[in-house]
Scaffold this motif. Structure first.
Motif, mmCIF file in Angstrom:
data_model
loop_
_atom_site.group_PDB
_atom_site.id
_atom_site.type_symbol
_atom_site.label_atom_id
_atom_site.label_comp_id
_atom_site.label_asym_id
_atom_site.label_seq_id
_atom_site.Cartn_x
_atom_site.Cartn_y
_atom_site.Cartn_z
ATOM 1 N N PHE A 84 -9.015 -0.643 13.314
ATOM 2 C CA PHE A 84 -7.756 -1.376 13.439
ATOM 3 C C PHE A 84 -7.884 -2.821 12.967
ATOM 4 C CE2 PHE A 84 -4.344 -3.308 16.238
ATOM 5 C CZ PHE A 84 -3.295 -2.774 15.522
ATOM 6 N N ALA A 85 -9.108 -3.327 12.826
ATOM 7 C CA ALA A 85 -9.298 -4.701 12.353
ATOM 8 C C ALA A 85 -9.011 -4.849 10.862
ATOM 9 C CB ALA A 85 -10.722 -5.165 12.658
ATOM 10 N N ALA A 86 -8.852 -3.744 10.157
ATOM 11 C CA ALA A 86 -8.567 -3.809 8.721
ATOM 12 C C ALA A 86 -7.283 -4.607 8.472
ATOM 13 C CB ALA A 86 -8.427 -2.403 8.147
ATOM 14 N N PRO A 87 -7.252 -5.473 7.472
ATOM 15 C CA PRO A 87 -6.066 -6.297 7.223
ATOM 16 C C PRO A 87 -4.913 -5.487 6.645
ATOM 17 C CG PRO A 87 -7.705 -6.665 5.512
ATOM 18 C CD PRO A 87 -8.362 -5.771 6.540
ATOM 19 N N MET A 88 -3.715 -5.978 6.912
ATOM 20 C CA MET A 88 -2.524 -5.338 6.347
ATOM 21 C C MET A 88 -2.569 -5.381 4.822
ATOM 22 S SD MET A 88 -0.310 -4.216 8.732
ATOM 23 C CE MET A 88 1.459 -4.616 8.671
ATOM 24 N N ALA A 89 -3.247 -6.384 4.272
ATOM 25 C CA ALA A 89 -3.370 -6.476 2.813
ATOM 26 C C ALA A 89 -4.083 -5.256 2.249
ATOM 27 C CB ALA A 89 -4.118 -7.749 2.432
ATOM 28 N N GLU A 90 -5.040 -4.710 2.997
ATOM 29 C CA GLU A 90 -5.751 -3.517 2.544
ATOM 30 C C GLU A 90 -4.827 -2.303 2.554
ATOM 31 O OE1 GLU A 90 -8.653 -1.154 0.990
ATOM 32 O OE2 GLU A 90 -8.646 -3.338 1.188
ATOM 33 N N VAL A 91 -3.964 -2.234 3.574
ATOM 34 C CA VAL A 91 -2.979 -1.151 3.622
ATOM 35 C C VAL A 91 -2.045 -1.243 2.420
ATOM 36 C CG1 VAL A 91 -1.054 -0.168 4.930
ATOM 37 C CG2 VAL A 91 -3.089 -0.986 6.139
ATOM 38 N N ALA A 92 -1.561 -2.439 2.147
ATOM 39 C CA ALA A 92 -0.656 -2.643 1.015
ATOM 40 C C ALA A 92 -1.331 -2.261 -0.302
ATOM 41 C CB ALA A 92 -0.192 -4.092 0.979
ATOM 42 N N LYS A 93 -2.571 -2.682 -0.456
ATOM 43 C CA LYS A 93 -3.312 -2.367 -1.689
ATOM 44 C C LYS A 93 -3.458 -0.864 -1.852
ATOM 45 C CE LYS A 93 -7.840 -3.093 -3.861
ATOM 46 N NZ LYS A 93 -9.177 -3.724 -3.702
ATOM 47 N N ARG A 94 -3.816 -0.159 -0.759
ATOM 48 C CA ARG A 94 -4.000 1.284 -0.823
ATOM 49 C C ARG A 94 -2.685 1.993 -1.149
ATOM 50 N NH1 ARG A 94 -8.122 4.436 1.713
ATOM 51 N NH2 ARG A 94 -9.192 2.430 1.836
ATOM 52 N N ALA A 95 -1.574 1.433 -0.670
ATOM 53 C CA ALA A 95 -0.266 2.042 -0.921
ATOM 54 C C ALA A 95 0.298 1.660 -2.278
ATOM 55 C CB ALA A 95 0.713 1.640 0.179
ATOM 56 N N GLY A 96 -0.280 0.631 -2.903
ATOM 57 C CA GLY A 96 0.219 0.175 -4.192
ATOM 58 C C GLY A 96 1.508 -0.622 -4.099
ATOM 59 N N VAL A 97 1.639 -1.376 -2.991
ATOM 60 C CA VAL A 97 2.837 -2.196 -2.780
ATOM 61 C C VAL A 97 2.406 -3.608 -2.402
ATOM 62 C CG1 VAL A 97 4.193 -0.195 -2.033
ATOM 63 C CG2 VAL A 97 3.023 -1.590 -0.322
ATOM 64 N N GLY A 98 3.370 -4.519 -2.358
ATOM 65 C CA GLY A 98 3.076 -5.890 -1.985
ATOM 66 C C GLY A 98 2.938 -6.050 -0.483
ATOM 67 N N VAL A 99 2.015 -6.912 -0.063
ATOM 68 C CA VAL A 99 1.802 -7.097 1.369
ATOM 69 C C VAL A 99 3.028 -7.693 2.036
ATOM 70 C CG1 VAL A 99 0.742 -9.388 1.129
ATOM 71 C CG2 VAL A 99 0.162 -7.932 3.101
ATOM 72 N N ALA A 100 3.772 -8.540 1.337
ATOM 73 C CA ALA A 100 4.978 -9.131 1.925
ATOM 74 C C ALA A 100 6.015 -8.055 2.233
ATOM 75 C CB ALA A 100 5.567 -10.183 0.987
ATOM 76 N N SER A 101 6.120 -7.061 1.362
ATOM 77 C CA SER A 101 7.097 -5.996 1.605
ATOM 78 C C SER A 101 6.688 -5.140 2.795
ATOM 79 C CB SER A 101 7.268 -5.126 0.351
ATOM 80 O OG SER A 101 6.119 -4.328 0.108
ATOM 81 N N VAL A 102 5.379 -4.972 3.002
ATOM 82 C CA VAL A 102 4.914 -4.221 4.177
ATOM 83 C C VAL A 102 5.305 -4.960 5.452
ATOM 84 C CG1 VAL A 102 2.896 -3.358 5.419
ATOM 85 C CG2 VAL A 102 3.007 -3.140 2.929
ATOM 86 N N TYR A 103 5.108 -6.270 5.450
ATOM 87 C CA TYR A 103 5.461 -7.053 6.639
ATOM 88 C C TYR A 103 6.975 -7.076 6.882
ATOM 89 C CZ TYR A 103 0.895 -8.876 7.955
ATOM 90 O OH TYR A 103 -0.395 -9.008 8.418
ATOM 91 N N ARG A 104 7.755 -7.017 5.811
ATOM 92 C CA ARG A 104 9.213 -6.964 6.006
ATOM 93 C C ARG A 104 9.613 -5.653 6.681
ATOM 94 N NH1 ARG A 104 9.472 -9.562 0.914
ATOM 95 N NH2 ARG A 104 9.676 -7.565 -0.172
ATOM 96 N N ARG A 105 8.941 -4.573 6.337
ATOM 97 C CA ARG A 105 9.269 -3.267 6.912
ATOM 98 C C ARG A 105 8.621 -3.072 8.274
ATOM 99 N NH1 ARG A 105 10.860 0.350 9.145
ATOM 100 N NH2 ARG A 105 11.192 2.526 8.519
ATOM 101 N N TYR A 106 7.394 -3.569 8.410
ATOM 102 C CA TYR A 106 6.631 -3.424 9.657
ATOM 103 C C TYR A 106 6.116 -4.805 10.065
ATOM 104 C CZ TYR A 106 6.620 1.315 7.783
ATOM 105 O OH TYR A 106 6.994 2.518 7.241
ATOM 106 N N PRO A 107 6.869 -5.535 10.879
ATOM 107 C CA PRO A 107 6.530 -6.935 11.182
ATOM 108 C C PRO A 107 5.179 -7.125 11.879
ATOM 109 C CG PRO A 107 8.805 -6.466 11.769
ATOM 110 C CD PRO A 107 8.178 -5.154 11.433
ATOM 111 N N SER A 108 4.656 -6.083 12.529
ATOM 112 C CA SER A 108 3.355 -6.211 13.179
ATOM 113 C C SER A 108 2.528 -4.966 12.900
ATOM 114 C CB SER A 108 3.511 -6.396 14.695
ATOM 115 O OG SER A 108 3.905 -5.176 15.301
#
Length: 209
Positions: free
Chosen positions: A27-51
């Motif tokens: 769970f310590a993995a950064p949201m940026a890694e999730v965004a990278k794996r999904a091929g999307v921008g990290v800002a858009s991930v935070y807009r959809r999932y604020p936490s």
């Protein structure tokens, strides 16, 4: 493509990426890694999932939905109760399903959605119906409870240092062994099955006394 379809495809990509990243890195993995794996921008991930906890809630919701789909399909398409239960377990552990992935403990400060709470209850009921039908038919051992099945998913889907294709092969192999042990007629199992409260705490990754 309709907006709703694009949104659903986006969610599917992010949730699949989050499940994979949290499985591999914790769970310590950064949201940026999730965004990278999904091929999307990290800002858009935070807009959809604020936490991060909100994202994990949606990973769990996706798993609940899959469990319900597989339970309903097994009951509808397999007339034999044992085959329905076995099919349900195999399908939930197939490659890419993600059922049983160990997620972080539930956040007691996070307000979980009505959808989440409703799906969790429906999952319990669906699995209980599959288990009771197989027991009533005399094919499933009498000392197995529905709570055992979901905890078996956790045991059968550990975080192993290999790719998902090989993990899926190993899940299928060991599920074959487990299914033989679930059949009626074996010696009595040691210890009681978890009750509903213990099962929920264990599935939510909370410590139990």
């Amino acid at each position: 493509m309709p907006t709703t379809s694009r949104s659903a495809r986006y969610d599917d990509r992010v949730i699949a990426a989050a499940r994979a990243v949290f499985t591999e890195q914790g769970f310590a993995a950064p949201m940026a890694e999730v965004a990278k794996r999904a091929g999307v921008g990290v800002a858009s991930v935070y807009r959809r999932y604020p936490s991060k906890h909100e994202l994990v809630e949606h990973v769990r919701i996706a798993a609940f939905r899959l469990i319900l789909e597989e339970a309903e399909a097994a009951r509808a398409e397999e007339p034999d109760p044992w085959q329905a239960l076995a099919r349900f377990m195999r399908r939930c552990l197939r490659e890419g399903a993600g059922i049983g992935t160990v997620l972080p403990p539930m956040d007691q400060q996070h307000t979980y959605s009505e959808e989440f709470r409703d799906l969790r209850l429906r999952v319990a009921k669906a699995i209980e119906e599959l288990v009771e039908a197989a027991k009533h038919a005399g094919e499933l051992r009498a000392d197995v409870d529905w709570t055992d099945i979901l905890l078996l998913f956790k045991h059968l889907n550990p975080a192993l240092p290999t790719n998902e294709s090989r993990r899926a092969e190993l899940r299928a192999r060991y599920l074959g062994l487990v299914l033989e042990g679930l059949r009626a007629g074996g010696s009595r199992l040691p210890g009681p099955a978890p009750d509903r409260d213990e099962w929920q705490a264990l599935c939510d990754n909370f410590a139990t006394s």
